[in-house]
Design an enzyme around this catalytic site. Structure first.
Site, short mmCIF file in Angstrom:
data_model
loop_
_atom_site.label_atom_id
_atom_site.label_comp_id
_atom_site.label_asym_id
_atom_site.label_seq_id
_atom_site.Cartn_x
_atom_site.Cartn_y
_atom_site.Cartn_z
N TRP A 1 -14.43 -11.22 1.24
CA TRP A 1 -13.91 -10.19 2.12
C TRP A 1 -14.89 -9.74 2.87
CZ3 TRP A 1 -8.75 -10.11 2.56
CH2 TRP A 1 -7.96 -10.68 1.52
N GLU B 1 -5.88 -12.14 8.04
CA GLU B 1 -5.69 -12.23 6.61
C GLU B 1 -4.41 -13.40 6.40
OE1 GLU B 1 -5.22 -7.99 5.52
OE2 GLU B 1 -7.07 -7.61 5.28
N ARG C 1 0.82 -1.27 0.13
CA ARG C 1 -0.10 0.02 -0.11
C ARG C 1 0.81 1.37 0.09
NH1 ARG C 1 -3.78 -3.18 -1.87
NH2 ARG C 1 -4.15 -4.63 -0.29
N ARG D 1 -18.64 -8.36 8.99
CA ARG D 1 -17.08 -8.01 8.92
C ARG D 1 -16.92 -7.01 9.89
NH1 ARG D 1 -12.63 -6.72 4.52
NH2 ARG D 1 -11.23 -5.44 6.02
N GLU E 1 -4.75 4.35 1.05
CA GLU E 1 -4.95 3.06 0.27
C GLU E 1 -6.24 3.38 -0.69
OE1 GLU E 1 -4.92 -0.21 2.62
OE2 GLU E 1 -5.78 -1.54 1.07
N GLU F 1 -14.83 12.14 -1.10
CA GLU F 1 -15.98 11.38 -0.70
C GLU F 1 -17.13 11.65 -1.54
OE1 GLU F 1 -17.22 12.39 3.25
OE2 GLU F 1 -18.79 10.69 3.19
N ASP G 1 -12.28 -0.90 7.37
CA ASP G 1 -10.64 -0.77 6.96
C ASP G 1 -10.50 0.50 6.19
OD1 ASP G 1 -8.31 -1.64 6.21
OD2 ASP G 1 -8.59 -2.91 4.80
#
Ligand code: GCW
Length: 701
Positions: free
Chosen positions: A563, A308, A182, A358, A415, A533, A387
């Site tokens: 994921w 991960e 990243r 998640r 990222e 955004e 994340d």
């Protein structure tokens, strides 16, 4: 931001005329590598600011110094130098602790004394002073030469600073092959082709950058610790690690290593890494002792376990407290810390399975372990439960771990926020998270008070963040992305600083005081995250990026993957139902006030509506717009604003360094173009799903 080029020309033209009387001589008594750094920084900075190289007087005995008739800067620690203590009152001496400091001019403004309890504090004071002198050149107008002084207007310098957070850490995600996970600013400055870099000068420059903002800890390798990096703990590499430690130590920064949980197997040749296995425990103790033999002030281990596909205690049916406490035991004799990441979730989810969420994972894993971690274990918790999305809720785990040390983890590297090709000044996002009230101990239980350890009275606490630098000439890919690294450090020192103040500081230090330049660049920075955004994933739902590299739009990129990052858009509506009433129950992880606010459609804030609720496209937001119209409007506006950013920058041609000018101009043009890709993909996707026309009949494909 360490150029110190913004000196004020003196009344008669010459730079040095503006120099404060005390700036020509520096006196110290203590000898120490951090003091040497402070002296070098101070004399270099003053000579850049005022064009005169100060004389440095080092003396072993106090009597040789402090001849008050000689104007000077005098710096030292409370224990190590008499003048440092002498200028303070008893209560001030008691109040200044750790890395805090006082910088004070005497009444006659002929002497400036820097005092701290520690040498690190002296170094931070030096950086602070130079920053102040650059930001407020009028401060230099002391002594008889100053008109202000004659009219009694000049205020003498009297600054007290105390860092709010004790741990202020940077995580490098650098791999020994020279790549950076990243990373968007070129190759690693730490490693090349499987070896540690020989260019220690660049490491020192980086240490300098970090220390100047107040950073005091660095983990030098990726939390995904691969085969070769696992060997950093072994003799083969420890000598190299120690060289980096020296470079950072000179700037008061402690070095940490990311360690592979399976090191006993990978490095030690054992059969197991079971934390309750005696052999494994002994291996860690012996290995850790070797690390400390090479690096006596080693900080400790940063661990990504059972996350991960990384190994961890789950393999042996042990929990994370058992896993972390084993390492804590090995580190305890040396005062070392275990920093244990909470980014633990099922990354092999079946997208058909609607019962797994998640967002719940970190809390579900760690909350039951509250109170079971050793006192030298710190949990590192990402700011949000997913994340590092441009918008997501705040992690509820902060409100749930009263008996556990914790640091908040931010991501400076962009990222999911444009990868240093789009402009995104992240400080406003971090401020919002820090100011979030968890209600953990009633009203006023903000995240910043958990991060700084005060709310739960924890011995260890603070900030960690993933760095955004690389071998790129300007360090950060996008030159303006430096503001994020600078801002992170400043916010870690003092979370009360505003995003505006930090932006203003960074721009003035970097580009000087031309008011047009300052106004345009701070303006660009401050609106940049909102702009990003508005043309990317809407209303807190997140993702919608290309899988793997995470750059650019792909609405269904993760929709049918393992994921756990879904948006559930169909022809009726979109969003993730995380309510207790009909969804995954995630809202119950917050304390009552927040749980109720998020649970109800009436009170859930617009910007997070799709994070918490699945709603029809026709649902009317508090703004008065429907969800679908909001999506169309923000995406059209976002592109216009991205174009405006590029136009604003063009006004600065000839006013900023030409190399930086053209680099940013190219990037802003690319951003404006790429924003259109986002706009058209998102708008088209939702138009086709919903069949609802844009009220303004703009082009949607
Ligand atoms: O954001 C995700 C990244 C991974 C990273 C992981 C983590 C280092 O996509 O590249 O791995 O988080 O934080 O561990």
């Amino acid at each position: 931001w360490l150029g110190y080029h913004a000196a004020l020309p003196g009344a008669n033209g010459g730079l040095h005329k503006a120099a404060p009387i005390w700036s020509k001589r520096i006196e110290v008594q203590e000898q120490h590598h951090v003091m040497d750094t402070a002296l070098t920084e101070l004399s270099q900075g003053l000579s850049k600011l005022y064009g005169v190289q100060p004389e440095i007087i080092k003396a072993q005995t106090q009597d040789a110094l402090h001849n008050e008739r000689i104007p000077a800067i005098r710096l030292g620690t409370l224990d190590g130098s008499r003048f440092a203590a002498a200028t303070l009152t008893d209560s001030e001496r008691a109040a200044v602790h750790g890395e805090g400091f006082i910088i004070r001019e005497d009444e006659a403004q002929r002497e400036l004394v820097i005092s701290s309890a520690t040498l690190q504090g002296v170094l931070y004071a030096v950086f602070h002073l130079l920053r102040e002198l650059t930001l407020k050149p009028e401060r230099a107008q002391t002594g008889a030469a100053s008109d202000d002084m004659k009219h009694g207007k000049h205020k003498r310098i009297d600054i007290t600073e105390q860092p709010v957070n004790s741990l202020r850490m940077i995580n490098q995600w650098d791999n020994v092959d020279g790549s950076i996970e990243r990373g968007y600013a070129g190759r690693s400055i730490f490693y090349e082709n499987g070896e540690f870099t020989r260019d220690i000068k660049r490491i020192r420059d980086y240490a300098r950058l970090l220390a100047s903002t107040g950073i005091n800890a660095v983990a030098i390798n990726n939390v995904n610790v691969h085969r070769k990096e696992s060997l950093f703990l072994a003799e083969r590499y420890l000598g190299e690690v120690a060289k980096f430690a020296t470079a950072f130590r000179d700037y008061g920064i402690r070095l940490f290593l990311s360690a592979n949980y399976a090191s006993p197997i990978e490095v030690g040749g054992l059969q197991s890494a079971d934390p309750l296995d005696e052999q494994v425990r002994e291996w860690w103790s012996i290995q850790t002792a070797k690390v400390y033999a090479a690096i006596p002030d080693f900080g400790g281990y940063l661990i990504k376990a059972d996350s991960e596909n990384r190994p961890g205690p789950f393999t042996y049916n042990r929990d994370h407290a058992e896993g972390a406490n084993m390492l804590a035991e090995a580190l305890r004799p040396f005062g070392g810390l275990v920093i244990w990441r909470c980014f633990v979730y099922n990354c092999k989810q079946d997208w058909r399975d609607r019962s797994t969420d998640r967002a719940r994972a970190a809390y579900d894993h760690f909350k039951p372990l509250d109170g079971r971690f050793a006192d030298n274990v710190i949990l590192q918790i990402k700011n949000g439960p997913m994340d590092f999305q441009v918008r997501e809720a705040v992690s509820p785990l902060f409100g749930g771990m009263e008996n556990t040390n914790q640091v908040i983890e931010f991501q400076i590297t962009q990222e999911y926020t444009g990868q240093q090709r789009h402009l995104a000044y992240l400080v406003p996002q971090w401020k919002e998270v820090l100011d979030f009230d968890t209600y953990a101990k009633g009203e006023g239980s903000e995240i910043k008070r958990i991060a700084d350890g005060s709310l739960y009275r924890r011995p260890y606490s603070g900030f960690a963040a993933v760095s955004n630098i690389g071998a790129d000439a300007c360090w950060t890919g996008h030159p303006l992305a430096q503001a994020n690294l600078y801002g992170y450090g400043r916010l870690g020192w003092n979370p009360e600083l505003s995003a505006e103040q930090i932006a203003d500081e960074w721009v003035r230090l970097t580009f000087g005081h031309d008011e047009q330049v300052v106004e345009r660049i701070t303006g660009m920075l401050l609106c940049s995250l909102d702009i990003y955004e508005s043309y990317t994933a809407p209303l807190g739902v997140g993702w919608m990026v290309n899988p793997d590299h995470h750059y650019g739009p792909n609405v269904d990129g993760y929709e049918y993957s393992k994921w756990g990052t879904y948006h559930f858009a169909d022809c009726h509506g979109i969003g993730v139902d995380r309510t207790v009433k009909s969804g995954t129950g995630y809202t119950s992880q917050y304390h009552a006030e927040n749980a109720a606010r998020y649970e109800s459609l009436e009170t859930c804030p617009d910007e997070l509506i799709l994070f918490f609720h699945h709603v029809p496209y026709t649902h009317v937001l508090h703004s008065g717009k429907t969800v679908i119209q909001h999506i169309y409007d923000t995406h059209f506006e976002g592109v216009e604003q991205a174009e405006a950013l590029a136009e604003t920058w063009k006004e600065l041609e000839g006013k900023v360094d030409p190399v930086i000018y053209s680099k940013v101009a190219t990037l802003q043009a690319e951003q404006a173009e790429h924003a259109k890709e986002w706009r058209d993909m998102i708008n088209t996707y939702f138009y086709r799903k919903s069949g609802i026309q844009d009220e303004h009949a703009r082009t949607i494909y």
